[in-house]
Design an enzyme around this catalytic site. Structure first.
Site, PDB file in Angstrom:
ATOM      1  N   ARG A 276      14.296   9.560  -2.130  1.00 27.60           N
ATOM      2  CA  ARG A 276      13.386  10.617  -1.420  1.00 27.60           C
ATOM      3  C   ARG A 276      14.757  11.765  -0.898  1.00 27.60           C
ATOM      4  NH1 ARG A 276       8.779  10.688   0.538  1.00 27.60           N
ATOM      5  NH2 ARG A 276       8.693   8.153   1.599  1.00 27.60           N
ATOM      6  N   TYR A 316      -1.601   8.920   1.344  1.00 29.87           N
ATOM      7  CA  TYR A 316      -0.867   9.185   3.056  1.00 29.87           C
ATOM      8  C   TYR A 316      -1.744  10.011   3.682  1.00 29.87           C
ATOM      9  CZ  TYR A 316       2.784   6.865  -0.113  1.00 29.87           C
ATOM     10  OH  TYR A 316       3.427   5.876  -1.348  1.00 29.87           O
ATOM     11  N   CYS A 355     -12.620  13.007 -10.175  1.00 33.32           N
ATOM     12  CA  CYS A 355     -13.922  12.380  -9.771  1.00 33.32           C
ATOM     13  C   CYS A 355     -13.615  11.637  -8.718  1.00 33.32           C
ATOM     14  CB  CYS A 355     -14.586  12.512 -10.757  1.00 33.32           C
ATOM     15  SG  CYS A 355     -15.026  13.385 -12.108  1.00 33.32           S
TER      16      CYS A 355
HETATM   17  C1  LIG Z   1      11.548   2.778  -1.514  1.00 34.76           C
HETATM   18  C2  LIG Z   1      13.341   2.184  -1.162  1.00 34.76           C
HETATM   19  C3  LIG Z   1      14.304   2.662  -0.822  1.00 34.76           C
HETATM   20  C4  LIG Z   1      13.821   4.276  -1.438  1.00 34.76           C
HETATM   21  O1  LIG Z   1      13.236   4.118  -0.138  1.00 34.76           O
HETATM   22  P1  LIG Z   1      13.841   6.642  -0.011  1.00 34.76           P
HETATM   23  O2  LIG Z   1      11.987   6.673   0.683  1.00 34.76           O
HETATM   24  O3  LIG Z   1      12.878   6.566  -1.185  1.00 34.76           O
HETATM   25  O4  LIG Z   1      14.999   6.537   0.146  1.00 34.76           O
HETATM   26  C5  LIG Z   1      15.265   2.243  -0.566  1.00 34.76           C
HETATM   27  N1  LIG Z   1      15.021   0.438  -0.925  1.00 34.76           N
HETATM   28  C6  LIG Z   1      13.943  -0.151  -0.505  1.00 34.76           C
HETATM   29  C7  LIG Z   1      14.236  -1.610  -1.034  1.00 34.76           C
HETATM   30  C8  LIG Z   1      12.757   0.534  -0.845  1.00 34.76           C
HETATM   31  O5  LIG Z   1      11.805  -0.382  -1.399  1.00 34.76           O
END
Ligand SMILES: *Cc1c(COP(=O)(O)O)cnc(C)c1O
Length: 425
Positions: A276, A316, A355
């Site tokens: 992210r 969420y 919907c």
């Molecule tokens: C989803 C996930 C990430 C990445 O999370 P971000 O919020 O996108 O940084 C990293 N490691 C694991 C094991 C994950 O499941």
């Protein structure tokens, strides 16, 4: 923060206007900024340089092949959570030895594929999985490099659905059990259990939960080493925040300033799994207003994007900043904030055509007046946006476009009605 900016009263992505992109490629449309992706990656690499870590880009945050290729060119390793993601990473040119594979439910086929490919680490989430991994590796005459995912019982203060490092979540094994797992499996043939993995949730908008979890992780490493186990690596996971509102998350430098000193000199290869923080602010969703409608004192903007393009608000209750691409009276947003209320603003809910009552992109926002045909931008949609899209209501998925300066190119074409039925014919 990113290269989506208002100039001359309208939204630009790098050198092109959002309106021109919508005109050329249609809506709803995902738009990514190459410069933002590269900039975010570089900031991370610089912040953590002293540890020379593996920056394993989290494929699940944004898995388009072109974006994976760009991450590889930047120098990223990859974090995958399924055989499909592994296939994407390899197709994008990833070195399999720099892929780590997490997930509580890896199938035997996925494990075999990953062993054949020669991936860097299995992030193993349970004793049962460890046992199965060892058995499959022996049958293939391999030794599986394994990291034990440890649940440090730290509260990341994020949404319950994205909390993973508390004891009562399904991920990893707790600290006491972790030692027993090393005793039971570290000397098993077929396994090279030599690392621990921590991932506490996402987004984690403060540094403290990382400090806590890594401190606990390093204590565990010490204890394991005292018991004679060779621990070579620590994976500190992902979850670093993004700016859904301005200045909402610490910078890469701030996370690193608090965390890197803990790890320096520990004699461990360090891995991170950022998703992210690289991709969220690097993408937006452009949508066109189909209708406006009043109910009580509320105005609904019914737009052509919906929960099928971006499910995070429905799933969420996530906040995405939204604003017209060419706001009336030139009212460009001074910052991205839930609190803005420009003069003459209207209280709106931004909803899609699907919907379901949960089909909304934003609720109770003060926006400059918007009318039929106006474009609206949903910001910070690059992570967990397109990847979570669906065809519900038989809606073809939108196109994805990558902007590079004055250039824009399709990196995923818009789906057609034929795509909807192709797998059923
Ligand atoms: C989803 C996930 C990430 C990445 O999370 P971000 O919020 O996108 O940084 C990293 N490691 C694991 C094991 C994950 O499941």
């Amino acid at each position: 923060m990113d290269f989506f900016e208002y100039r001359g009263g309208e939204l630009h992505c790098e050198g092109v206007t959002a309106a021109a992109l919508a005109q050329r490629f249609g809506t709803p449309l995902y738009v990514y900024s190459k410069r933002t992706l590269v900039d975010h990656y570089r900031r991370l690499a610089e912040a953590w340089a002293a540890l020379d870590p593996w920056l394993c880009f989290s494929v699940k945050s944004c898995s388009n092949l072109h974006i994976l290729r760009l991450m590889r060119e930047c120098g990223a390793a990859f974090d995958v959570v399924s055989g499909g993601e592994m296939r994407r990473a390899i197709e994008a040119g990833a070195d399999p030895r720099r892929i780590v594979f997490a997930g509580v439910g890896k199938t035997d086929d996925e494990i075999r594929e990953a062993l054949s490919a020669g991936i860097g680490y299995f992030n193993v989430e349970s004793e049962a999985e460890m046992d199965n991994l060892g058995t499959i590796a022996v049958s293939m005459n391999r030794r599986a490099p394994a990291a034990l995912r440890v649940n440090p019982d730290v509260d990341p203060k994020t949404h319950v659905y994205t909390t993973t490092g508390k004891r009562e979540t399904k991920f990893g094994v707790d600290l006491e059990r972790a030692k027993r797992v090393f005793h039971a499996f570290a000397r098993r043939p077929g396994l090279d259990l030599s690392a621990i993995h921590l991932h506490i949730g996402s987004p984690v908008n403060t540094v403290e939960p990382y400090v806590q979890s890594i401190t606990k992780g390093l204590d565990l490493v010490d204890a394991l080493r005292r018991d004679g186990f060779g621990v070579r690596a620590i994976n500190i996971g992902g979850g670093y925040g993004a700016h859904y509102e301005d200045d909402q998350a610490p910078t890469a430098a701030q996370y690193a300033a608090h965390v890197a000193p803990l790890l320096k000199g520990a004699g461990l290869t360090v891995m991170l799994e950022p998703g992210r923080t690289i991709t969220a602010n690097a993408g937006v969703l452009l949508t066109r207003t189909l209708y406006t409608k009043h109910s009580g004192d509320r105005q609904f903007l019914i737009v052509d994007a919906s929960m099928t393009e971006l499910i995070r608000p429905a799933l969420y209750g996530s906040f995405h900043f939204v604003w017209p691409v060419r706001p009336a009276r030139g009212q460009t947003p001074p910052r991205r904030s839930a609190q803005l209320k420009p003069e003459g603003a209207v209280l709106v809910d931004l909803v899609g055509p699907v919907c379901e009552s949960s089909d909304f992109l934003a609720k109770e926002r003060w926006l400059p007046p918007v009318t039929r045909g106006d474009l609206v931008c949903v910001f910070t949609a690059g992570a967990y946006g397109f990847v979570m899209s669906s065809q519900y209501n038989s809606r073809p998925r939108p196109a994805e476009v990558l902007v590079d300066g004055d250039d824009a190119r399709i990196i995923r074409r818009r789906e057609t009605y034929d795509d909807l039925v192709a797998a059923e014919r």
